[in-house]
Every structure is written in C-alpha cells, then in structure tokens.
Design a protein around this motif. Structure first.
Motif, PDB file in Angstrom:
ATOM      1  N   LYS A  15      39.909  44.461  34.617  1.00 41.40           N
ATOM      2  CA  LYS A  15      38.996  46.059  34.184  1.00 41.40           C
ATOM      3  C   LYS A  15      39.914  46.635  32.453  1.00 41.40           C
ATOM      4  O   LYS A  15      40.126  46.399  31.379  1.00 41.40           O
ATOM      5  N   THR A  16      40.721  46.559  33.279  1.00 41.91           N
ATOM      6  CA  THR A  16      42.130  47.272  31.939  1.00 41.91           C
ATOM      7  C   THR A  16      42.745  46.211  30.562  1.00 41.91           C
ATOM      8  O   THR A  16      42.289  46.377  29.373  1.00 41.91           O
ATOM      9  N   THR A  17      42.679  45.078  31.480  1.00 41.49           N
ATOM     10  CA  THR A  17      43.319  44.083  30.159  1.00 41.49           C
ATOM     11  C   THR A  17      41.597  43.759  29.185  1.00 41.49           C
ATOM     12  O   THR A  17      41.944  43.516  28.099  1.00 41.49           O
ATOM     13  N   THR A  19      40.077  46.236  28.847  1.00 42.67           N
ATOM     14  CA  THR A  19      39.658  47.406  28.259  1.00 42.67           C
ATOM     15  C   THR A  19      40.498  47.467  26.780  1.00 42.67           C
ATOM     16  O   THR A  19      40.381  47.537  25.512  1.00 42.67           O
ATOM     17  N   VAL A  20      41.534  46.878  27.219  1.00 44.03           N
ATOM     18  CA  VAL A  20      42.609  46.905  26.370  1.00 44.03           C
ATOM     19  C   VAL A  20      42.395  45.919  24.699  1.00 44.03           C
ATOM     20  O   VAL A  20      42.521  46.510  23.645  1.00 44.03           O
ATOM     21  N   THR A  21      42.389  44.663  25.391  1.00 46.68           N
ATOM     22  CA  THR A  21      41.831  43.643  24.119  1.00 46.68           C
ATOM     23  C   THR A  21      40.897  43.858  23.304  1.00 46.68           C
ATOM     24  O   THR A  21      41.072  43.490  21.932  1.00 46.68           O
ATOM     25  N   LEU A  22      39.938  44.143  23.656  1.00 42.20           N
ATOM     26  CA  LEU A  22      38.655  44.244  23.397  1.00 42.20           C
ATOM     27  C   LEU A  22      38.688  45.167  22.395  1.00 42.20           C
ATOM     28  O   LEU A  22      38.298  45.406  20.802  1.00 42.20           O
ATOM     29  N   GLY A  23      39.310  46.485  22.611  1.00 45.84           N
ATOM     30  CA  GLY A  23      39.969  48.057  22.154  1.00 45.84           C
ATOM     31  C   GLY A  23      40.524  47.442  20.432  1.00 45.84           C
ATOM     32  O   GLY A  23      40.450  47.851  19.436  1.00 45.84           O
ATOM     33  N   ALA A  24      42.447  46.505  21.329  1.00 45.96           N
ATOM     34  CA  ALA A  24      42.560  46.358  20.055  1.00 45.96           C
ATOM     35  C   ALA A  24      41.988  45.094  19.158  1.00 45.96           C
ATOM     36  O   ALA A  24      42.681  45.048  17.775  1.00 45.96           O
ATOM     37  N   LEU A  25      40.927  44.634  19.262  1.00 44.75           N
ATOM     38  CA  LEU A  25      40.262  43.820  17.892  1.00 44.75           C
ATOM     39  C   LEU A  25      38.982  44.286  17.265  1.00 44.75           C
ATOM     40  O   LEU A  25      39.281  43.626  16.094  1.00 44.75           O
ATOM     41  N   LEU A  26      38.880  45.466  18.650  1.00 47.41           N
ATOM     42  CA  LEU A  26      37.603  45.988  17.577  1.00 47.41           C
ATOM     43  C   LEU A  26      38.514  47.322  16.493  1.00 47.41           C
ATOM     44  O   LEU A  26      38.360  46.735  15.139  1.00 47.41           O
ATOM     45  N   ALA A  27      39.819  47.306  16.907  1.00 49.78           N
ATOM     46  CA  ALA A  27      40.319  48.300  16.002  1.00 49.78           C
ATOM     47  C   ALA A  27      41.313  47.935  14.886  1.00 49.78           C
ATOM     48  O   ALA A  27      40.699  48.438  13.463  1.00 49.78           O
ATOM     49  N   LEU A  44      45.769  52.113  32.227  1.00 51.31           N
ATOM     50  CA  LEU A  44      44.834  51.750  31.193  1.00 51.31           C
ATOM     51  C   LEU A  44      46.204  52.900  30.338  1.00 51.31           C
ATOM     52  O   LEU A  44      46.800  52.235  29.301  1.00 51.31           O
ATOM     53  N   THR A  45      46.665  54.042  30.676  1.00 50.77           N
ATOM     54  CA  THR A  45      48.191  55.176  30.390  1.00 50.77           C
ATOM     55  C   THR A  45      49.098  54.366  30.741  1.00 50.77           C
ATOM     56  O   THR A  45      49.590  54.525  29.767  1.00 50.77           O
ATOM     57  N   SER A  46      49.244  53.785  31.878  1.00 54.40           N
ATOM     58  CA  SER A  46      50.514  53.048  31.580  1.00 54.40           C
ATOM     59  C   SER A  46      50.972  51.896  31.429  1.00 54.40           C
ATOM     60  O   SER A  46      52.134  51.486  31.000  1.00 54.40           O
ATOM     61  N   TYR A  47      49.596  51.360  30.785  1.00 49.31           N
ATOM     62  CA  TYR A  47      49.246  50.183  29.765  1.00 49.31           C
ATOM     63  C   TYR A  47      50.289  50.250  28.661  1.00 49.31           C
ATOM     64  O   TYR A  47      51.346  49.456  28.304  1.00 49.31           O
ATOM     65  N   ARG A 225      54.013  43.965  29.759  1.00 55.36           N
ATOM     66  CA  ARG A 225      55.534  44.288  30.109  1.00 55.36           C
ATOM     67  C   ARG A 225      55.914  44.719  28.342  1.00 55.36           C
ATOM     68  O   ARG A 225      57.020  45.702  28.597  1.00 55.36           O
ATOM     69  N   GLU A 226      55.304  44.289  27.003  1.00 59.29           N
ATOM     70  CA  GLU A 226      55.740  45.316  26.507  1.00 59.29           C
ATOM     71  C   GLU A 226      55.197  46.140  25.602  1.00 59.29           C
ATOM     72  O   GLU A 226      55.339  47.098  25.237  1.00 59.29           O
ATOM     73  N   HIS A 227      54.312  46.948  26.675  1.00 62.85           N
ATOM     74  CA  HIS A 227      52.558  47.845  26.313  1.00 62.85           C
ATOM     75  C   HIS A 227      52.270  47.539  24.962  1.00 62.85           C
ATOM     76  O   HIS A 227      52.310  48.583  24.261  1.00 62.85           O
ATOM     77  N   VAL A 228      52.211  46.230  24.312  1.00 60.97           N
ATOM     78  CA  VAL A 228      51.068  46.699  23.770  1.00 60.97           C
ATOM     79  C   VAL A 228      50.074  45.451  23.926  1.00 60.97           C
ATOM     80  O   VAL A 228      50.028  44.781  24.369  1.00 60.97           O
ATOM     81  N   PRO A 229      48.954  45.932  23.179  1.00 64.92           N
ATOM     82  CA  PRO A 229      47.831  44.426  23.335  1.00 64.92           C
ATOM     83  C   PRO A 229      48.079  43.708  23.028  1.00 64.92           C
ATOM     84  O   PRO A 229      48.899  43.098  22.395  1.00 64.92           O
ATOM     85  N   LEU A 230      47.970  41.921  23.819  1.00 66.57           N
ATOM     86  CA  LEU A 230      47.751  40.951  23.952  1.00 66.57           C
ATOM     87  C   LEU A 230      47.688  40.818  21.779  1.00 66.57           C
ATOM     88  O   LEU A 230      48.246  39.417  21.071  1.00 66.57           O
ATOM     89  N   PRO A 231      46.237  40.847  21.588  1.00 61.42           N
ATOM     90  CA  PRO A 231      46.471  40.549  20.012  1.00 61.42           C
ATOM     91  C   PRO A 231      47.204  41.421  18.915  1.00 61.42           C
ATOM     92  O   PRO A 231      47.375  40.329  17.427  1.00 61.42           O
ATOM     93  N   VAL A 232      48.324  42.116  19.471  1.00 60.95           N
ATOM     94  CA  VAL A 232      48.477  42.890  18.646  1.00 60.95           C
ATOM     95  C   VAL A 232      50.326  41.178  18.282  1.00 60.95           C
ATOM     96  O   VAL A 232      51.077  41.071  17.987  1.00 60.95           O
ATOM     97  N   LEU A 233      50.971  41.462  20.471  1.00 55.38           N
ATOM     98  CA  LEU A 233      51.959  40.630  20.755  1.00 55.38           C
ATOM     99  C   LEU A 233      51.651  39.158  20.165  1.00 55.38           C
ATOM    100  O   LEU A 233      52.666  39.169  19.672  1.00 55.38           O
ATOM    101  N   SER A 234      50.615  38.308  20.518  1.00 51.25           N
ATOM    102  CA  SER A 234      50.511  36.987  20.183  1.00 51.25           C
ATOM    103  C   SER A 234      48.991  36.743  20.119  1.00 51.25           C
ATOM    104  O   SER A 234      48.367  35.951  20.714  1.00 51.25           O
TER     105      SER A 234
END
Length: 257
Positions: A15-17, A19-27, A44-47, A225-234
């Motif tokens: 669920k959190t993955t 949310t984060v990944t789709l959110g980053a792609l939309l952004a 999600l906050t901890s992410y 672990r890096e606290h960034v969405p995967l679309p940003v990291l890779s």
C-alpha cells in the motif's frame, strides 16, 4: 481533483509503496500531489524520514480541529519532493473515534477537509491502515477510486475478499459508486505460486484487475532506506516501469469519468 484511496485489510501488500510511487510519478508530470497518511503506525510518514516528535501538526490535528484555518493546514502540510506534499500521521489517529465520538458526520471528516483545498492539488492519494474502522471509512468516503494492492500469493487473495465485502457494504451508505482497481504486487514470474495467484485473481475478479503486475524489485527497499521515492532514486527500475503502466491505465479512466 482526483482522489484515490490505497486500501487493503491485509498488511504487507504494498500500500505505502503504491502510494509513494504513484504520487512521485504524478508529481514528475508537473502536477501538485498530496499524499495523506491515514495509518496511526505512520509508515508513509516514516518513509519520508519524518517523526511525530518533530512535526508542528499532523493529520490528527486537521481532522480533530473545531476551527480549521489555512494556517493550520499549512502547518500540517510537509513538502517531501518537487510538487509532492504530505499530511503526516500521528498515533492519536487511533483514538479519533473515541475523542470525537459525539461529533456529527465522523466518517466524512476527511471528505469535508479536502473540499476546503479549493483545487490546490491535481491528485490526492490516501494510504490506509489495514483495518476497517473510522479511518478507512473516512478514506473511502473521500475518494472516487480505490486501488487495492494484492500480493500475488494465496493468503493475500483470501484477504482481498474481505476488502471487497467492506467496499460493497459501504457503497450502500456512501453516495456514488467507487471505482475499484485491484493491483497485483510482488509478482515473481519464476515461482509457480505467483503465476497461479495471478491467474486466480483474473478468474475471480475479471475486469477489476489491472492487466499488468508490479514485480518483486529490491530497489523499492533501497528507495525506502534512502527516504526517497523510487522514481527519483532509480527512474528506470522495473518497479517504476510497472507503476508507469498502471498510471497510464488509470488516468484515461479519470478523464472519461
């Protein structure tokens, strides 16, 4: 404003993955995106490496406030990336129904809150706790579409039945039908269990199942672990490519809705 709730009454399904990944792609498309952490455990906050102790305000403050002001909304809104914002969770969310039990419309607090944003965001994604309660009810009441991540393994599919029963019950009391998209996650084409689970999903739930699948990708763990969405990291990771395809399948549906 597209409002999508990411929900399942089973934990550990992505669920959190999602949310984060789709959110980053939309952004990344240049649109303002708000992520909402409805889970008292605050995954999600901890992410994004935020903790309740270091926050000026949280979603609990927004939902429990008797006099919601733009200043309070600003205080609770964290910028966690380019065009990406977060309403963080707090443990107090678990006590929301007890603390506000006498307030009218307890299940519509989030919906009313989002109505005050006046088109500030193009997309809102809500990460739910894995239990049916006032928080999930709020998230489902506020959205137009429900994304249900389901790990491609037998027990997760059994948990899906419970989630869909919940949605069916809620539709009787909520105005308007929620569109449901089941998202197969953690798919491993090398295992018979994943292959059989994916086949069963399509046999049992047909058109509600997204035609693709999110593969097992260890880079999701690296991004967390890096606290960034995967679309940003890779951005070229297999998991990112899968969520890109999911997004492409969802957005035309919103335009035509």
């Amino acid at each position: 404003m597209n409002i999508w709730t990411v929900a399942n009454q089973k934990g550990g399904v992505g669920k959190t993955t999602t949310t984060v990944t789709l959110g980053a792609l939309l952004a990344a498309r240049g649109e303002q995106v708000l992520l909402i952490d409805m889970d008292p455990h605050a995954s999600l906050t901890s992410y994004f490496n935020r903790t309740q102790e270091n926050l000026d305000a949280t979603l609990f403050d927004l939902m429990s406030s008797q006099q919601l002001t733009p200043a309070l909304i600003d205080k609770a809104t964290l910028e966690v990336g380019h065009n990406l914002f977060l309403w963080p969770a707090a443990m107090e969310l678990a006590t929301l129904d007890r603390q506000l039990g006498s307030r009218e419309g307890l299940g519509l607090l989030l919906k009313q809150l989002l109505e005050k944003l006046d088109g500030l965001y193009a997309h809102v994604l809500i990460d739910c706790p894995p239990v049916l309660g006032v928080l999930m009810v709020n998230a489902l009441a506020a959205c137009q579409r429900v994304l249900v991540p389901v790990q491609t393994e037998f027990l997760a599919i059994k948990g899906l039945e419970r989630m869909l029963r919940t949605l069916s019950m809620m539709e009787k009391s909520l105005k308007g039908k929620r569109q449901v998209t089941i998202v197969p996650t953690m798919f491993d084409k090398r295992t018979r269990a994943s292959l059989e689970a994916l086949k069963e999903l399509h046999q049992e739930y047909g058109g509600n199942v997204w035609q693709g699948m999110v593969p097992v990708d260890t880079k999701f763990r690296d991004a967390s672990r890096e606290h960034v969405p995967l679309p940003v990291l890779s951005p070229l990771a297999r998991g990112v490519q899968a969520y890109e395809k999911l997004l492409e399948s969802l957005l035309p549906l919103e335009v035509s809705a």
